[in-house]
Scaffold this motif. Sequence first.
Motif, PDB file in Angstrom:
ATOM      1  N   PRO A   1       0.794  -1.223   0.000  1.00 17.40           N
ATOM      2  CA  PRO A   1       0.000   0.000   0.000  1.00 17.40           C
ATOM      3  C   PRO A   1       0.828   1.276   0.000  1.00 17.40           C
ATOM      4  O   PRO A   1       1.840   1.382   0.679  1.00 17.40           O
ATOM      5  CB  PRO A   1      -0.805  -0.106   1.295  1.00 17.40           C
ATOM      6  N   GLU A   2       0.330   2.213  -0.779  1.00 21.68           N
ATOM      7  CA  GLU A   2       0.799   3.591  -0.701  1.00 21.68           C
ATOM      8  C   GLU A   2      -0.299   4.344   0.037  1.00 21.68           C
ATOM      9  O   GLU A   2      -1.463   4.333  -0.381  1.00 21.68           O
ATOM     10  CB  GLU A   2       1.003   4.188  -2.085  1.00 21.68           C
ATOM     11  N   THR A   3       0.058   4.949   1.160  1.00 26.78           N
ATOM     12  CA  THR A   3      -0.928   5.661   1.961  1.00 26.78           C
ATOM     13  C   THR A   3      -1.252   6.992   1.285  1.00 26.78           C
ATOM     14  O   THR A   3      -0.387   7.846   1.151  1.00 26.78           O
ATOM     15  CB  THR A   3      -0.423   5.879   3.393  1.00 26.78           C
TER      16      THR A   3
ATOM     17  N   GLY B   1      -8.904  10.277   3.956  1.00 25.35           N
ATOM     18  CA  GLY B   1     -10.225  10.238   3.352  1.00 25.35           C
ATOM     19  C   GLY B   1     -10.291   9.433   2.068  1.00 25.35           C
ATOM     20  O   GLY B   1     -11.366   9.249   1.509  1.00 25.35           O
ATOM     21  N   ASN B   2      -9.140   8.934   1.596  1.00 21.93           N
ATOM     22  CA  ASN B   2      -9.086   8.152   0.359  1.00 21.93           C
ATOM     23  C   ASN B   2      -8.706   6.712   0.657  1.00 21.93           C
ATOM     24  O   ASN B   2      -8.032   6.437   1.652  1.00 21.93           O
ATOM     25  CB  ASN B   2      -8.038   8.745  -0.597  1.00 21.93           C
ATOM     26  N   PRO B   3      -9.088   5.772  -0.216  1.00 18.49           N
ATOM     27  CA  PRO B   3      -8.621   4.392  -0.044  1.00 18.49           C
ATOM     28  C   PRO B   3      -7.136   4.284  -0.390  1.00 18.49           C
ATOM     29  O   PRO B   3      -6.573   5.174  -1.047  1.00 18.49           O
ATOM     30  CB  PRO B   3      -9.477   3.594  -1.037  1.00 18.49           C
TER      31      PRO B   3
ATOM     32  N   GLY C   1      -6.994   5.602  10.917  1.00 13.38           N
ATOM     33  CA  GLY C   1      -7.160   6.420   9.715  1.00 13.38           C
ATOM     34  C   GLY C   1      -8.317   6.000   8.834  1.00 13.38           C
ATOM     35  O   GLY C   1      -8.726   6.731   7.947  1.00 13.38           O
ATOM     36  N   GLY C   2      -8.837   4.785   9.042  1.00 13.13           N
ATOM     37  CA  GLY C   2      -9.940   4.293   8.224  1.00 13.13           C
ATOM     38  C   GLY C   2      -9.536   3.844   6.830  1.00 13.13           C
ATOM     39  O   GLY C   2     -10.386   3.559   5.995  1.00 13.13           O
TER      40      GLY C   2
ATOM     41  N   ARG D   1     -12.087   1.921   4.019  1.00 17.27           N
ATOM     42  CA  ARG D   1     -12.413   2.545   2.730  1.00 17.27           C
ATOM     43  C   ARG D   1     -11.937   1.680   1.573  1.00 17.27           C
ATOM     44  O   ARG D   1     -12.626   1.529   0.564  1.00 17.27           O
ATOM     45  CB  ARG D   1     -11.776   3.935   2.643  1.00 17.27           C
ATOM     46  N   THR D   2     -10.748   1.091   1.717  1.00 18.50           N
ATOM     47  CA  THR D   2     -10.181   0.265   0.655  1.00 18.50           C
ATOM     48  C   THR D   2     -11.016  -0.993   0.438  1.00 18.50           C
ATOM     49  O   THR D   2     -11.347  -1.350  -0.693  1.00 18.50           O
ATOM     50  CB  THR D   2      -8.720  -0.104   0.997  1.00 18.50           C
TER      51      THR D   2
END
Length: 193
Positions: free
Chosen positions: A80-82, A86-88, A138-139, A143-144
């Motif tokens: 993953p790239e963080t 608010g985004n996946p 962070g959620g 979201r992802t």
Amino acid sequence: MAAPQISSLDLQKKELRRQMTERRDATSRDTEAALLLRLHNVIEAHSASVIAAVWPLPGEIDLRPLCFQLVEAGRRIGLPETTPKGNPLIFREWKEGVPMCEGRFGTSYPDGPVVIPDLVLVPFLAFDRAGYRLGYGGGYYDRTLAQLKVPAIGYGFSTQEMEALPAGPYDIPLSVIVTEKETIETGFHNSKG
């Protein structure tokens, strides 16, 4: 401008994160090899060709040996790239020798093309048998997973289990949780179709 309201759920999760980070960090790393073997066997039962893993932060379970095994077996790995809050997450393909980039919050991700995983390995600070997990707050994974709708396998130590975790409306349960001692099928399926 008024400060944002912090809910009692957020406060409860914040305190749990502190406690569970201490519990995870106190767990003997001798159990990590057993966890990776069990996790490998669970992944082998899936036909996924692109598997989302994680490059470890200090104190986290180190999936790198598993990533090497999976690539050798012909699977592709996405790390993953963080993205901005608010985004996946987005996933970039990792192979041995690919340079790593410095990401947000101390993370690392490969300098590779974007890939779409069909199986996601999800770290946690705590879990319960309903499939809920406590992450870092962070959620990103919720979201992802909501966007991808693919199987999600949580992994961690058995010492990270709790009777029940506080869950909000956007928390997505995991379909499987793997510890060094057992594989827990939660009955939740986050797949397309």
